[in-house]
Design an enzyme around this catalytic site. Structure first.
Site, PDB file in Angstrom:
ATOM      1  N   CYS A   2       0.845  -1.189   0.000  1.00 54.55           N
ATOM      2  CA  CYS A   2       0.000   0.000   0.000  1.00 54.55           C
ATOM      3  C   CYS A   2       0.887   1.248   0.000  1.00 54.55           C
ATOM      4  O   CYS A   2       1.936   1.281   0.626  1.00 54.55           O
ATOM      5  CB  CYS A   2      -0.934   0.090   1.199  1.00 54.55           C
ATOM      6  N   ARG A  27       3.995  -0.097  -4.932  1.00 55.77           N
ATOM      7  CA  ARG A  27       3.798  -0.676  -3.599  1.00 55.77           C
ATOM      8  C   ARG A  27       2.516  -1.493  -3.507  1.00 55.77           C
ATOM      9  O   ARG A  27       2.350  -2.321  -2.612  1.00 55.77           O
ATOM     10  CB  ARG A  27       3.744   0.434  -2.551  1.00 55.77           C
ATOM     11  N   TRP A  76      -2.783  -2.680  -1.694  1.00 57.18           N
ATOM     12  CA  TRP A  76      -2.418  -4.093  -1.856  1.00 57.18           C
ATOM     13  C   TRP A  76      -3.275  -4.804  -0.817  1.00 57.18           C
ATOM     14  O   TRP A  76      -3.027  -4.705   0.385  1.00 57.18           O
ATOM     15  CB  TRP A  76      -0.927  -4.293  -1.577  1.00 57.18           C
ATOM     16  N   ASN A 102      -1.886   1.869   5.876  1.00 59.00           N
ATOM     17  CA  ASN A 102      -0.987   0.824   5.376  1.00 59.00           C
ATOM     18  C   ASN A 102      -0.674  -0.089   6.551  1.00 59.00           C
ATOM     19  O   ASN A 102      -0.373   0.399   7.630  1.00 59.00           O
ATOM     20  CB  ASN A 102       0.290   1.504   4.853  1.00 59.00           C
ATOM     21  N   GLY A 103      -0.773  -1.405   6.366  1.00 57.05           N
ATOM     22  CA  GLY A 103      -0.503  -2.334   7.466  1.00 57.05           C
ATOM     23  C   GLY A 103      -1.778  -3.033   7.902  1.00 57.05           C
ATOM     24  O   GLY A 103      -2.784  -3.024   7.197  1.00 57.05           O
ATOM     25  N   GLU A 487      18.263 -16.902  -7.784  1.00 60.44           N
ATOM     26  CA  GLU A 487      17.830 -15.563  -8.194  1.00 60.44           C
ATOM     27  C   GLU A 487      17.286 -15.580  -9.626  1.00 60.44           C
ATOM     28  O   GLU A 487      16.268 -14.942  -9.920  1.00 60.44           O
ATOM     29  CB  GLU A 487      19.008 -14.577  -8.052  1.00 60.44           C
ATOM     30  N   LYS A 491      13.495 -14.474 -10.487  1.00 59.71           N
ATOM     31  CA  LYS A 491      13.215 -13.405 -11.457  1.00 59.71           C
ATOM     32  C   LYS A 491      12.234 -13.909 -12.506  1.00 59.71           C
ATOM     33  O   LYS A 491      11.277 -13.250 -12.860  1.00 59.71           O
ATOM     34  CB  LYS A 491      14.538 -13.010 -12.115  1.00 59.71           C
ATOM     35  N   GLU A 494       8.612 -14.605 -10.997  1.00 59.93           N
ATOM     36  CA  GLU A 494       7.821 -13.476 -10.510  1.00 59.93           C
ATOM     37  C   GLU A 494       7.287 -12.583 -11.631  1.00 59.93           C
ATOM     38  O   GLU A 494       6.247 -11.960 -11.461  1.00 59.93           O
ATOM     39  CB  GLU A 494       8.543 -12.673  -9.424  1.00 59.93           C
ATOM     40  N   HIS A 510      19.028 -35.905  -6.678  1.00 61.47           N
ATOM     41  CA  HIS A 510      18.270 -36.356  -5.509  1.00 61.47           C
ATOM     42  C   HIS A 510      16.767 -36.123  -5.671  1.00 61.47           C
ATOM     43  O   HIS A 510      16.038 -36.120  -4.688  1.00 61.47           O
ATOM     44  CB  HIS A 510      18.782 -35.657  -4.245  1.00 61.47           C
ATOM     45  N   LYS A 609       6.341  -4.003  -4.060  1.00 60.55           N
ATOM     46  CA  LYS A 609       7.781  -3.747  -3.974  1.00 60.55           C
ATOM     47  C   LYS A 609       8.296  -3.862  -2.545  1.00 60.55           C
ATOM     48  O   LYS A 609       9.346  -4.426  -2.296  1.00 60.55           O
ATOM     49  CB  LYS A 609       8.066  -2.342  -4.524  1.00 60.55           C
TER      50      LYS A 609
END
Ligand code: M6R
Length: 614
Positions: A2, A27, A76, A102-103, A487, A491, A494, A510, A609
């Site tokens: 948010c 955000r 969000w 926010n939160g 990574e 990438k 996402e 394995h 983000k």
């Protein structure tokens, strides 16, 4: 998660709020809204819309407003679906109080039950709405809007930030923060409020960060700060940010992500120029006391999330090889609940782009409680992690707007490499000659990346073309490039929404090898290294099962080229620096595949983000 904005001054408020929200849309982007005082009709006007900010902008077309005070929000979703009703701002029943949040208000059900009993009608499914109803009721009861705001904050449990306004005090806005970032930007006769400094850059670089449990009453001409627990006034100082507004814009690139990928040579150049002086590695933010403590560190715990975790993992290989200090790595959300055995001689290294990630902050608090020394490796200057850790090193990558982290990662890697070499020298593990050789190689990294971005791009595009419709990919690496495999896969998944999994190459036999067939691309990161021959064997194992081999290797490695369907080459560098180069093709590959799949590269679904909820 948010984004919150607020403005009070003499400008027309709508464009200021919209521009602020544009700067914060990364955000959260499932719905948005704003509210402003309408001085002509003495009322609060709120406009909200579900979907991206463009939807809200479309609703605002033809909407004129000459107010100069307002608040805005990009969401969000946590409580309640991303609908127009659940979008912020939320107003109380009298429509005299408005809030953005926010939160999470953890005890909202309890507060809601009380309000429902008292006859309050709720219009949304959010936790936020309890705040505005409670605030309105209290303000009417005690006839003090600021004090009612403070008391409402105290009734709420959890970590959050609020910005509110009331028709009863139409010359001010109220701001509160606990564990969710809020920064106030100072202009001339005007103030700006935002969740992140990037939203303030078009207007000011003079900013004041709120700390936990601080509240601000923002007027046109001044800001009054209070400790929310005691209600007492307090003084705060502003700091100057050295980022520019241009850095936070696309500047002609189709996406922030591709712009940020191309900024990496400059980011590394800046880092190297700042950190290497007269043949020595120097840190502007480490005190003599911190240096003395670093000399005696017994063990390091590298703690972080997502991409920053991968940097921490690469840091483990660097620190163990060059500083000869044992390193344990952990994702922040596990570290804090794992009852870590931390001694006073231990260091917790917290890596974070934003410096606001809730889990990493919680890990910091855990480390501090147990008396360990905490060092934050952070990009955002003045962020919570930077302020609260015992010591901070800034990565100075500039604002990173794309949700998929790229330049922040390579900036973390170069800093971790230099820090490891520095610690090694400090603790007598590295000779002068070795230091000179390593720094010589480090200085060439920006040119290597620049060259790959020009010469390697076509090959990556060709490869992305072939892989973009594959539903599953495996990434393999060893040693310094095991984090690169993780990574690269993160990438890819996402931003393409395709399944990609990174493994330590030795683990393939394995279990994951069961997946290999002629449709499975296996991205193998195999530059010259101590484990090169082992990687070759793993690649053979994939080849024997008809897997599609994409490899990242050292220039001139004909053996690897012949084994691969696609071979992406990087120059030969000492292993410690190889992960800084091998990740570049993987960033480009993910980007290109996402574009081919028509994905929202900079704002992938379900992500945000800065992850400020636990
Ligand atoms: O701001 P931080 O570095 O603490 O963020 C950590 C992760 O949330 C972040 O790296 C995330 O994994 C990115 N989306 C990766 O591209």
């Amino acid at each position: 998660m948010c984004g919150i904005v607020g403005y009070i001054g003499r400008r027309e408020v709508l464009p200021v709020l919209v521009r602020g929200l544009e700067g914060l849309e990364y955000r959260g982007y499932d719905s948005s809204g704003l509210a402003c005082f309408d001085p002509e009709h003495s009322r609060i006007v709120a406009v909200k819309e579900k979907g991206k900010l463009d939807q809200l902008k479309a609703r605002l077309e033809g909407f004129h407003h000459n107010g100069c005070i307002g608040i805005g929000h990009t969401r969000w979703a946590t409580h309640g679906a991303p609908t127009r009703d659940n979008a912020h701002p939320h107003l109380d029943a009298s429509e005299q109080f408005a809030i953005v949040h926010n939160g999470i208000i953890e005890n909202y059900e309890r507060l809601k039950t009380d309000l429902l009993r008292a006859g309050t009608h709720f219009k949304s499914e959010t936790d936020t709405e309890v705040f505005v109803h409670t605030w309105g009721r209290l303000a009417r009861k005690i006839r003090d809007v600021r004090e009612a705001f403070r008391q409402t904050v105290l009734k709420c449990h959890g970590r959050f930030a609020f910005v509110g306004m009331s028709l009863k005090t139409p010359d001010r806005i109220f701001v509160f923060r606990r564990s969710n970032p809020i920064v106030i930007g100072a202009g001339s006769g005007e103030y700006f409020v935002a969740s992140d400094v990037t939203a303030l850059l078009p207007y000011t670089r003079e900013v004041i960060y709120l700390e936990d449990d601080e509240m601000a009453e923002v007027l046109r001409s001044e800001v009054k700060f209070y400790n929310v627990k005691t209600g007492k006034r307090m003084q705060k100082k502003s700091i100057r940010i050295d980022w520019s507004s241009e850095q936070a814009q696309k500047g002609g690139w189709p996406h922030f992500m591709i712009k940020e990928i191309h900024e990496q040579p400059d980011v590394l150049e800046t880092a190297l120029a700042k950190r290497i002086q007269k043949g020595r590695i120097v840190w502007d933010t480490l005190s003599k006391k911190a240096e003395a403590r670093l000399k005696k560190i017994r063990k390091i715990f590298a703690v972080s999330c997502g991409t920053a975790f991968h940097a921490g993992l690469a840091g483990k290989y660097m620190l163990e090889e060059y500083a000869k200090i044992p390193v344990e790595t952990s994702v922040s959300s596990e570290f804090r609940y794992s009852d870590p055995i931390l001694e006073k001689e231990d260091m917790v290294l917290l890596v974070s782009q934003s410096g606001e990630t809730a889990d990493t902050l919680a890990a910091l608090h855990e480390a501090k409680e147990r008396g360990a020394f905490s060092l934050a490796l952070v990009n955002v200057v003045g962020s919570t992690l930077a302020r609260e850790a015992d010591a901070v090193i800034y990565t100075h990558a500039g604002p990173e707007i794309g949700v998929a982290s790229t330049k922040a990662y390579t900036a973390q890697l170069i800093h971790l490499a230099l820090f490891s070499i520095y610690l090694g020298k400090l603790r007598g593990k590295i000779s002068n000659q070795n230091l000179k050789t390593l720094l010589g190689h480090a200085k060439k990294l920006p040119a290597h990346i620049r060259q790959f971005l020009v010469k390697g791009k076509a090959k990556v595009e060709e490869c992305a073309d072939a892989l973009s419709d594959k539903p599953n990919l495996i990434y393999l690496g060893r040693g310094y490039n095991y984090p690169t495999a993780l990574e690269g896969a993160l990438k890819f998944k996402e931003i393409t929404y395709k399944h990609a999994h990174g493994y330590a190459a030795g683990e393939m036999k394995h279990g994951p090898i069961a997946l290999v067939d002629k449709n499975l691309p296996v991205v193998s990161i195999a530059p010259a290294s101590k484990t090169y021959e082992k990687m070759m064997s793993n690649i053979e194992e994939v080849k024997a099962r008809d897997g599609i081999i994409v490899s990242i290797g050292t220039r001139g490695d004909e053996k690897l080229r012949l084994k691969s369907k696609y071979f992406l080459e990087i120059p030969s560098v000492p292993e410690i620096f190889s992960c800084i180069l091998t990740v570049i093709p993987l960033q480009l590959l993910a980007y290109q595949a996402a574009v081919l799949n028509g994905r929202e590269v900079d704002q992938p679904r379900n992500l945000a983000k800065s992850v400020t909820v636990e």
